[in-house]
Design a protein around this motif. Structure first.
Motif, PDB file in Angstrom:
ATOM      1  N   HIS A 190       0.851  -1.194   0.000  1.00 53.97           N
ATOM      2  CA  HIS A 190       0.000   0.000   0.000  1.00 53.97           C
ATOM      3  C   HIS A 190       0.884   1.241   0.000  1.00 53.97           C
ATOM      4  O   HIS A 190       1.747   1.384   0.876  1.00 53.97           O
ATOM      5  N   ASP A 191       0.687   2.113  -0.955  1.00 54.42           N
ATOM      6  CA  ASP A 191       1.352   3.419  -0.947  1.00 54.42           C
ATOM      7  C   ASP A 191       0.380   4.440  -0.379  1.00 54.42           C
ATOM      8  O   ASP A 191      -0.703   4.656  -0.939  1.00 54.42           O
ATOM      9  N   VAL A 192       0.756   5.065   0.731  1.00 59.46           N
ATOM     10  CA  VAL A 192      -0.105   6.033   1.401  1.00 59.46           C
ATOM     11  C   VAL A 192       0.262   7.422   0.885  1.00 59.46           C
ATOM     12  O   VAL A 192       1.328   7.948   1.203  1.00 59.46           O
ATOM     13  N   GLU A 193      -0.633   8.006   0.100  1.00 62.96           N
ATOM     14  CA  GLU A 193      -0.320   9.246  -0.618  1.00 62.96           C
ATOM     15  C   GLU A 193      -0.503  10.499   0.238  1.00 62.96           C
ATOM     16  O   GLU A 193       0.277  11.435   0.136  1.00 62.96           O
ATOM     17  N   GLY A 194      -1.582  10.566   1.019  1.00 62.65           N
ATOM     18  CA  GLY A 194      -1.892  11.799   1.753  1.00 62.65           C
ATOM     19  C   GLY A 194      -2.609  11.524   3.056  1.00 62.65           C
ATOM     20  O   GLY A 194      -2.776  10.369   3.482  1.00 62.65           O
ATOM     21  N   PRO A 195      -3.060  12.593   3.722  1.00 65.28           N
ATOM     22  CA  PRO A 195      -3.729  12.447   5.020  1.00 65.28           C
ATOM     23  C   PRO A 195      -4.952  11.543   4.960  1.00 65.28           C
ATOM     24  O   PRO A 195      -5.232  10.812   5.920  1.00 65.28           O
ATOM     25  N   GLU A 196      -5.686  11.575   3.832  1.00 62.24           N
ATOM     26  CA  GLU A 196      -6.868  10.708   3.719  1.00 62.24           C
ATOM     27  C   GLU A 196      -6.472   9.241   3.779  1.00 62.24           C
ATOM     28  O   GLU A 196      -7.181   8.409   4.369  1.00 62.24           O
ATOM     29  N   GLY A 197      -5.346   8.908   3.161  1.00 62.75           N
ATOM     30  CA  GLY A 197      -4.875   7.534   3.194  1.00 62.75           C
ATOM     31  C   GLY A 197      -4.434   7.113   4.577  1.00 62.75           C
ATOM     32  O   GLY A 197      -4.700   5.988   5.015  1.00 62.75           O
ATOM     33  N   VAL A 198      -3.745   8.011   5.279  1.00 63.12           N
ATOM     34  CA  VAL A 198      -3.302   7.703   6.643  1.00 63.12           C
ATOM     35  C   VAL A 198      -4.506   7.381   7.523  1.00 63.12           C
ATOM     36  O   VAL A 198      -4.485   6.431   8.315  1.00 63.12           O
ATOM     37  N   ALA A 199      -5.574   8.157   7.359  1.00 57.82           N
ATOM     38  CA  ALA A 199      -6.770   7.972   8.190  1.00 57.82           C
ATOM     39  C   ALA A 199      -7.434   6.624   7.944  1.00 57.82           C
ATOM     40  O   ALA A 199      -8.198   6.145   8.796  1.00 57.82           O
ATOM     41  N   LYS A 200      -7.159   5.997   6.790  1.00 64.14           N
ATOM     42  CA  LYS A 200      -7.796   4.720   6.456  1.00 64.14           C
ATOM     43  C   LYS A 200      -6.911   3.506   6.722  1.00 64.14           C
ATOM     44  O   LYS A 200      -7.346   2.367   6.525  1.00 64.14           O
ATOM     45  N   CYS A 201      -5.695   3.723   7.164  1.00 60.66           N
ATOM     46  CA  CYS A 201      -4.757   2.609   7.321  1.00 60.66           C
ATOM     47  C   CYS A 201      -5.235   1.583   8.333  1.00 60.66           C
ATOM     48  O   CYS A 201      -5.166   0.371   8.087  1.00 60.66           O
ATOM     49  N   ARG A 202      -5.709   2.031   9.495  1.00 60.26           N
ATOM     50  CA  ARG A 202      -6.143   1.083  10.516  1.00 60.26           C
ATOM     51  C   ARG A 202      -7.323   0.261  10.014  1.00 60.26           C
ATOM     52  O   ARG A 202      -7.374  -0.955  10.204  1.00 60.26           O
ATOM     53  N   LYS A 203      -8.289   0.914   9.382  1.00 65.48           N
ATOM     54  CA  LYS A 203      -9.468   0.205   8.876  1.00 65.48           C
ATOM     55  C   LYS A 203      -9.071  -0.818   7.818  1.00 65.48           C
ATOM     56  O   LYS A 203      -9.592  -1.942   7.776  1.00 65.48           O
ATOM     57  N   LEU A 204      -8.125  -0.437   6.949  1.00 65.47           N
ATOM     58  CA  LEU A 204      -7.671  -1.341   5.898  1.00 65.47           C
ATOM     59  C   LEU A 204      -6.925  -2.530   6.489  1.00 65.47           C
ATOM     60  O   LEU A 204      -7.120  -3.680   6.067  1.00 65.47           O
ATOM     61  N   ALA A 205      -6.074  -2.276   7.469  1.00 65.06           N
ATOM     62  CA  ALA A 205      -5.338  -3.366   8.116  1.00 65.06           C
ATOM     63  C   ALA A 205      -6.294  -4.346   8.791  1.00 65.06           C
ATOM     64  O   ALA A 205      -6.101  -5.566   8.727  1.00 65.06           O
TER      65      ALA A 205
END
Length: 327
Positions: free
Chosen positions: A66-81
């Motif tokens: 997963h490439d985390v591009e911006g703040p929106e991606g960071v906010a979704k990391c836990r849910k995705l994991a």
């Protein structure tokens, strides 16, 4: 190269919708002319000389990044994991060290504790990493600092730009900035193989190259407007048949989870779930699911693929490469 450099100079000042419209126009004009090499390039399925197979006698490898591009991606990391863990998978999250967001140490530590991997995604993610040799060497020192601080084994550059010679400056076990075939990328020269390979240089330890082999989510769903993950499944089944490595790159930023408002910047997370279920159910017992660092360490520990390993870093499996193409 000059056109690409100009694009990254103008990119911060161009509206996102205008950039997307341009990418869609160019991509759709390409489709007919690239049917013989995308999403499948038959030559990329050639088994390298010296290849001895995957661990546990599994037929192919399945790797998630997963490439985390911006703040929106960071906010979704836990849910995705959590989603991946519930389905029995683990992945690598690649964060931009000096980009548009700051990644909390607590997030990195928690991901690692739960069996996920943390990697380095470029430095600034501005398309300028390879602008000059001097700039790259300066940035490499910063990247190496973050790699040590984050205990990161791997690296992927922004926009999949790559220069395999220069990457020897990085203290990494693997790079994941190439692909088997992807004519939609700004630097479209592919690695030409669905197998990992070692990039060596006299007097240097070298590193393992892990090309992504499933089309990027942004290409499929945002640029080409695909309404289903069928291309993902078709390509994965082909990689499995060839005994290669199915490596996918999914951006948390582009996922639309239930309850979130859909937009032109996202695609339904159900497409990704369908891919994971397809791997788990159709290929049960046939695949080696591993983190990228595990694949890199496996390649080293078994001295896999001696012919590819002995190639100079300006070469790669499948076809000649211009290692200064990103200079």
């Amino acid at each position: 190269m000059l056109t690409r450099d100009l694009y990254y100079q103008l990119k911060p000042h161009s509206p996102w919708r205008l950039r997307l419209a341009a990418r869609r126009f160019i991509a759709r004009r390409k489709l007919d002319s690239i049917a013989d090499r995308w999403p499948i390039s038959p030559v990329a399925g050639t088994v390298p000389v010296g290849w001895r197979g995957w661990p546990e006698e599994r037929e192919f490898a399945f790797v998630i990044t997963h490439d985390v591009e911006g703040p929106e991606g960071v906010a979704k990391c836990r849910k995705l994991a959590e989603l991946e863990a519930d389905l029995g998978f683990r992945s690598s999250f690649n964060f931009v060290p000096e980009g548009s967001y700051a990644v909390a140490p607590e997030l990195r530590i928690r991901l690692a504790a739960e069996g996920f991997e943390v990697g380095i995604h470029d430095l600034h993610h501005d398309g300028k990493l390879y602008a000059s040799s001097g700039r790259f060497q300066k940035n490499a020192k910063r990247i190496n600092q973050y790699a040590r601080e984050w205990c990161a084994a791997g690296f992927r550059s922004g926009f999949m730009l790559h220069n395999l010679d220069w990457l020897h400056e990085l203290e990494i076990e693997y790079d994941a900035s190439t692909f088997d075939t992807d004519p939609f990328e700004p630097q479209p020269e592919g690695a030409g193989t669905i197998f990992p390979f070692l990039v060596s240089r006299p007097g240097a330890p070298g590193y393992v190259e892990l090309p992504y082999t499933l089309p990027q989510d942004s290409t499929l769903f945002l640029v080409l407007g695909e309404k289903s993950p069928a291309i993902w499944m078709h390509k994965l089944d082909w990689v499995a048949q060839c005994g290669g490595m199915a490596l996918v790159n999914v951006h948390p930023d582009y996922l639309c989870f239930p309850g979130e408002k859909p937009s032109a910047r996202t695609f339904p997370v159900e497409h990704y779930v369908s891919l994971l279920q397809h791997v788990r159910d159709r290929h049960r017992g046939c695949y080696w699911h591993a983190l990228p660092r595990s694949v890199a360490r496996f390649m080293r520990s078994t001295s896999q693929n001696p012919k590819v390993r002995s190639r100079r870093s300006g070469q790669r499996a499948g076809a000649p490469i211009n290692s200064t193409a990103a200079a």
